[in-house]
Each structure stands twice: as C-alpha cells, then as structure tokens.
Design an enzyme around this catalytic site. Structure first.
Site, mmCIF file in Angstrom:
data_model
loop_
_atom_site.group_PDB
_atom_site.id
_atom_site.type_symbol
_atom_site.label_atom_id
_atom_site.label_comp_id
_atom_site.label_asym_id
_atom_site.label_seq_id
_atom_site.Cartn_x
_atom_site.Cartn_y
_atom_site.Cartn_z
ATOM 1 N N ARG A 1 1.427 -21.089 -3.426
ATOM 2 C CA ARG A 1 2.553 -20.224 -3.821
ATOM 3 C C ARG A 1 2.118 -18.814 -4.208
ATOM 4 N NH1 ARG A 1 4.120 -25.079 -6.191
ATOM 5 N NH2 ARG A 1 5.619 -26.149 -4.874
ATOM 6 N N LYS B 1 4.594 -5.844 2.741
ATOM 7 C CA LYS B 1 5.164 -6.633 3.840
ATOM 8 C C LYS B 1 4.041 -7.358 4.572
ATOM 9 C CE LYS B 1 9.318 -4.060 5.167
ATOM 10 N NZ LYS B 1 9.977 -3.480 6.347
ATOM 11 N N GLU C 1 2.373 8.409 12.184
ATOM 12 C CA GLU C 1 2.986 7.978 10.916
ATOM 13 C C GLU C 1 2.709 8.994 9.808
ATOM 14 O OE1 GLU C 1 4.958 5.269 10.546
ATOM 15 O OE2 GLU C 1 4.566 4.229 12.436
ATOM 16 N N LYS D 1 4.237 6.753 0.198
ATOM 17 C CA LYS D 1 4.728 5.400 0.458
ATOM 18 C C LYS D 1 4.901 4.633 -0.851
ATOM 19 C CE LYS D 1 4.839 1.363 3.206
ATOM 20 N NZ LYS D 1 4.559 0.707 4.480
ATOM 21 N N GLU E 1 13.469 -3.869 0.159
ATOM 22 C CA GLU E 1 14.412 -3.332 1.141
ATOM 23 C C GLU E 1 15.847 -3.736 0.821
ATOM 24 O OE1 GLU E 1 13.085 -4.439 5.051
ATOM 25 O OE2 GLU E 1 12.424 -2.406 5.445
ATOM 26 N N ARG F 1 14.246 2.250 1.176
ATOM 27 C CA ARG F 1 13.032 2.044 1.959
ATOM 28 C C ARG F 1 13.263 2.348 3.447
ATOM 29 N NH1 ARG F 1 8.543 -2.585 0.609
ATOM 30 N NH2 ARG F 1 7.278 -2.310 2.458
ATOM 31 N N ASN G 1 11.904 4.369 8.353
ATOM 32 C CA ASN G 1 12.207 4.039 9.751
ATOM 33 C C ASN G 1 12.482 5.260 10.623
ATOM 34 O OD1 ASN G 1 11.907 1.271 9.428
ATOM 35 N ND2 ASN G 1 14.022 1.007 8.753
ATOM 36 N N HIS H 1 11.693 5.358 14.314
ATOM 37 C CA HIS H 1 11.435 3.975 14.721
ATOM 38 C C HIS H 1 12.608 3.338 15.457
ATOM 39 C CE1 HIS H 1 7.942 4.527 12.246
ATOM 40 N NE2 HIS H 1 7.514 3.316 12.506
ATOM 41 N N HIS I 1 11.101 1.919 18.530
ATOM 42 C CA HIS I 1 11.055 0.487 18.851
ATOM 43 C C HIS I 1 11.636 0.211 20.232
ATOM 44 C CE1 HIS I 1 10.717 -0.887 14.401
ATOM 45 N NE2 HIS I 1 9.546 -0.873 14.987
ATOM 46 N N HIS J 1 2.303 1.721 19.626
ATOM 47 C CA HIS J 1 3.364 1.886 18.627
ATOM 48 C C HIS J 1 3.483 3.342 18.155
ATOM 49 C CE1 HIS J 1 5.995 0.970 15.241
ATOM 50 N NE2 HIS J 1 5.153 1.590 14.439
#
Lengths: 381, 381
Positions: free
Chosen positions: B136, B158, B200, B242, B252, B257, B261, B264, B268, B282
């Site tokens: 956990r 993340k 980025e 960040k 999020e 947050r 993006n 993106h 994407h 990417h």
C-alpha cells in the site's frame, strides 16, 4: 444497543475523512433508498461528479444481490455493466485485476465512471484495487454481502490483491464514495461464515466499547436468530467504531489503527500454520487469537482472568472455537516472528488493559508467549 | 535566470504538499550530496522512516548512472538491490509491474524498504507504480536521467503503466519522497531526446513565466552547448514552476493542473495519428501542438501574432519542428474528439492569453480548429 424496529431507518453513518468523507447506509430488505443514496453520495464525492456508468463486480455467491441494484443505478442515470468474478480467494490475483481493467477499458470508463463491488471481502478488495488504480482512481461503491465485509473490510479503504508470495501485498488505500449494507443479504450466508463475522464483532467490544460488549452478551439469541433490528444496530455500531479508528489514522501511520489487530497476531499465525488446510477460517483463528492474547495480558498483570473468561464465554456462545488443539507452540512462534508488523525482533501485540481498551506493546517475552500458546484453558462454564 | 557556477550549489526545491512535502536536489556531476540528501529525505518522509533496503530500478540506458548510487545507499544504511528492466515504452506493462512486485517480495520488502527509479519517464512511471501499490505504498526516490523526466514526469506524483487499450490508464498519484537530478546525466542523452525535453521547457515559459521565456531566448547557445550552470538553473526553474502547479492541484481536481496540457491537445492528436510510427516523438508533437494552439488563440482574438512568432522562433532555434506536414486535419480532429479530457463533445484547450499565462477553454469552434490544423505558417525569420 438501541433496537430499531424494521420500519425505523438507521441514520447513515459518516466516516469523517476531510475531502474523502463518505457515508454508510444500512437498510433491512429494502433496496429503495439505495438509488437516491448512491446518486447523492457520488455527486458529493471528490471523484464522483457527473457519474454516468458503473462496472458492477460480483461473484457467483453475491450474484443474486446484484438484481435490485441494476435498475436502481439505471434509474439514477448510471448505466451499469455487470462483471462476474470466480468465487473464492484465488480471485484476488493480478490476472483478475487485469480482467477488471480490461472491462473498464472496454466500457470506455473515464472520470465519470464508478466501480460497484457487491460481495464479500474478496470482491471488495479486488474491485476496490481496480477502482484505485484505473485512471488514477475511480469512485468506489461498496455493497458488502457478508457479515465480515460489512463490519470490517468494506469500511476503511484498504484494497488489494495477493501475490503467490504474500497475501494483500499489492494494494492501496482507496476510500469508498459510499457503502450500502442490506442486512437481508445475511439470510443466505453459510452459518460458519456468519460466525466468523461475529468474531470481528466481539473484537470491537473488547478493543473500544465495553457497553457494546455487554449488549452482545445480552443479545446472543436475537443475533443468532438473525433478528433484523438487532443485526442492523449491531452492524451500525461496528461501522461507527471502525469509522472512528479510520478517521484518526487513515493510512496506518500513527499506530492508532493497530488496535484493530487485537487477536490477529496469534490469529494470523494460527491461520498460516493450521488454517490454510481449511481447519480454521480467518474468524475462527481470530477467535482463538483473542482468547490467547487476552491470556497473555493476564500474564503481564494487565487484566484479571475475568476479562478473558467473558471474552471466551461470548465467543463460545456464538459457536466459535476458543481453544487451540494440536498445533506446536514453536511453529506458531516462528510464524509470528515472520510477521511484517514486527520491529527489531520483538513481537508486537495489541493487548487489553480492561474490557473496551487495548494498548500496543512489545513487552511480552518469548517465554510468556510460548507458555500462553501451550495453554489449554478450561471453558469458564 | 541567475547563472550559478559549477561550484555554486542550487538550493533544494521544495514541493509543498503538506505531509507529502518533498525536495528536489539538483547537482552537476557531483554525486556526493546524494547519500545524505536521501537519508535525510527518507527520515523526514511520512513513509520512509528507518529505511533499510531499496530496490533500484533502471534500464540498459540508465544503467551507467546507477553506479554512484549503490555505494551512496550502502554508506547510508540502505542495502540496494538492482533490477534492470528492458528499455522502451513496452516496459510500462502489467508484466513488468508484476516482476517488480516479485522482486520486492523476494527481498522481503516491508515498510522499511524504498524504491529508487533511475532513468527516463518509462522507468519513473513503472517503478513509481510498483512503489505506489506494494504494501500500500513504499517511499519512492526519483532519479531522472533524461531532460523530459527531470522537468516533467519525475515531479508531480503521476505514476502508471499502459494497457494495450490505452496509455497510462492504470496508475496512481504517488508523490516521491525525494528527487535527485544530476545534470551530468544529460551528456549521454541522444540530441533528439534532449530537444524533446526542451519543448516542455519552453512550455513552462509560455504558460507561467514570461521572464523565463525571455531567459531561454537569451540562453539558446549555452543550453544547446550543455553548459552545466545554465542547465542547472533551467531545470531548477522548471521544477519550481511544476512544483507550484502540483502544490495547488495535486490530484487534478480543481482544473489548475490542466495548464500543463498547453500544446498537448493537438500534440497528442499529432502523436496518435502520425507519431507512433516514429515520425514524431512526444516532444516534437508537443512543439507543433504549441504553435498550432497559439495560432488558435490568435483566431479567438486572445493574442496577437507576435506571441506565436516568438514561441515558434524559439522552438526552431532549439531544433524542434513547428509545422505539421502531410497529416489530414480531419484525422487530427477525430483523434482530439476521442480524448478523455473532453466534456460533452466540445474540445477543451489550454490557450495563451499572453506570454506567461494560459486559460482553459471550450470556446474554440470546430471550424477554427480545422482551419488552424490546415495552417502552414511561414517561419518568422
């Protein structure tokens, strides 16, 4: 324990966890409140806003309990999709978790999807783990159908699966958005499983609430007769006690949550040495563990024999074993020293200081533990 | 951007997250501070008390960067065990996660064990997911070795793996206990991957910090020459930006947050339509996405062409593509409407309102989006 009649609803129990606060609804053979409760809980939840569809997870045993849920979900704007898992502990596996993730992907689950777990501890732990990890956390609704799940595993946020090497080792803390308990589910529960749930019920009395323990002594007959009002009040009391502990130590950091381990240090050893062959179920091993750990508290001079006698007598009236036969103390001791909760060699116990209160301790000597494990305590009657 | 010399250490950057607060240490070709920083960070962490052993996860690319870590861990009372994962995106799989869980079980990892992820985004995401779910939650130490991981994936919590059906769909929020960045790792990074990281970096300037954007315009040459002091200050600035976003919206939930993006939404789509065959990495797809999304903001009247020109010119100086060739606008639009972040059909964009500030919006019409996707903007030079 107040005894509501069948028509007197039990107020929802709140598990206070800040932004993750959720409620437990207890009903008796009346699914009508479920839909509105669910919609309201999901709308209020941090994660459940605008829930549009749900993966409903059950096994063959809990499958019948799903029927009233599906129309309730649909009537509240949540399209259900049913996923049946093979019954039994082997389903707490990576393979079954993968199937759940795939089912969620197949229904294009996004942040507007929920997971509804209908069943005992295996279903709650497995479906809860899938919910905790899919899209970094979907809202989870627990619908426990066994007494053990109702009073223990469905409340508290521990979810997980097993590896061949260790039980519950892969998992997360993921609090449910709502818990719905229909005490009528217990009507079809095998009697041995019902008794196992009662072992955990007795535990709450010993560790936190002497009045509740006395209520249990008074109510043995209506409990064993499945009187709905008595069962509803009993489950509500256990949930409220567990909610209180979980609220104070959500992630097992402060040590407070450890009080729930009373009976489990020896119980786990009994289970691992003698239990996996089927001789003892978890609740039976915990029942024996509670009596032996209470005896250990006597050896330390913390309590008199009267406390152990009352615990043992109540467990026996519930049809639970309290005496260990034929297992070598040395084997049990070895199993305990392997337990992950121990620090620096000393075995850690949660022991009663009186009925309704326990303390975490490293003070028990190996000699005391071995002597207690060899005890063949006579029945107090 | 202040320019510390090689001998001037950068103060650790704090990511303020209450009980989960952690620090980022940036050094340049000097592993000496790592051991003390790690020990101190783990001792201060909610989860890392009395850390005794660690699973160090790397791939063939990051393997050389592990060498200075192992003695540093051992010297600080943490027994290391090395686990090598095949390099590349396919390792973000259930199978590799299972191998990590098994490795943790084999070393009898308990709450006194940590996971140290040494590598790019794949290693951080995979090892982070294993850390998030084993027992956990084990403390996680991120040691990013690519520019993209240093300024983006290693900071923010993340973690996750892919399913065949969707990328990053199984995962968790699991904040690291510490992040260590050695800018010397970048010396061996392929130039195309370094440029992808710079996409980025430019993004942070556009969305949050016009002064930083101007610093980048000034520092193109030392950045491309890998000047250690310039790189250290650049990475520190990105991490601080960040950290600021993550501190305000850890999971999020508030939408804050989402500013990350920018570039993106179209990026994407470019990646999924044209990129998986290897045409665009990417960062390259994000570079094109930023220019096109800035052009979209022009169409909405939010900014003048000067902003897009500056973004485009800087990206080009960093050797990044800014113009999309040969991909059908209709295919890109279709890929965007499939994106999980959209609500009720409208495509959601993060668009600049000026250099250093962006806003989340549903206001772009399909016609505007299609027209922007068909743009063949001339180079501003």
């Amino acid at each position: 324990m107040t005894r509501p009649t069948r028509t007197q609803p039990i107020p929802p129990i709140e598990v206070a966890l800040g932004a993750r606060t959720y409620r437990i609804l207890i009903t008796s053979d009346d699914p009508a409140p479920f839909g509105p409760f669910l919609r309201e809980s999901l709308d209020a939840s941090w994660a459940g806003r605008a829930c549009r569809n749900a993966l409903v997870v059950a096994d063959s045993g809990s499958r019948p309990h799903v029927d009233p849920l599906l129309p309730a979900l649909a009537a509240h704007g949540i399209e259900p999709r049913l996923h049946i898992v093979p019954a039994g502990e082997p389903s707490k596996s990576i393979e079954q978790a993968e199937r759940l993730w795939e089912a969620l992907a197949a229904m294009k689950a996004d942040r507007h999807a929920a997971v509804v777990a209908v069943g005992g501890g295996v279903i709650g732990d497995l479906a809860g783990f899938a919910a905790a990890t899919y899209a970094r956390g979907l809202p989870l609704v627990m619908v426990p159908t066994t007494l053990l799940a109702m009073v223990d595993s469905a409340v508290g946020g521990k979810v997980g699966i097993n590896l061949p090497q260790a039980k519950n080792i892969v998992g997360a803390f993921h609090q449910p958005a709502a818990v719905w308990i229909d005490t009528a589910s217990l009507a079809t529960l095998p009697v041995r499983e019902f008794r196992c749930g009662l072992a955990e019920v007795v535990k709450y009395g010993v560790i936190l609430d002497a009045d509740f323990f006395a209520d249990l002594e008074r109510d043995v007959e209506p409990i064993l007769a499945h009187d709905p009002a008595t069962l509803g009040a009993l489950i509500a009391r256990c949930c409220a006690l567990k909610a209180q502990v979980v609220s104070q130590d959500e992630r097992e950091e402060s040590g407070l949550r450890a009080v729930l381990n009373f009976g489990h240090t020896i119980g786990h050893a009994v289970e691992s040495v003698a239990g996996y062959g089927g001789r003892y179920l978890h609740g039976e091993a915990v029942s024996i563990g509670m009596v032996l750990e209470s005896t250990l508290a006597e050896r330390l001079g913390w309590i008199g024999p009267d406390v152990t006698d009352r615990i043992s007598a109540l467990l026996q009236r519930f049809g639970l074993p309290t005496v260990l036969d034929g297992t070598e103390p040395a084997m049990l001791l070895e199993a305990m020293t392997r337990d992950k909760k121990n620090q620096h060699g000393a075995i850690r116990f949660v022991l009663p200081t009186r009925l309704g209160s326990v303390t975490l301790t490293d003070a028990a000597s190996v000699e005391n533990v071995l002597s207690v494990l060899a005890t063949r305590r006579a029945s107090p009657e």
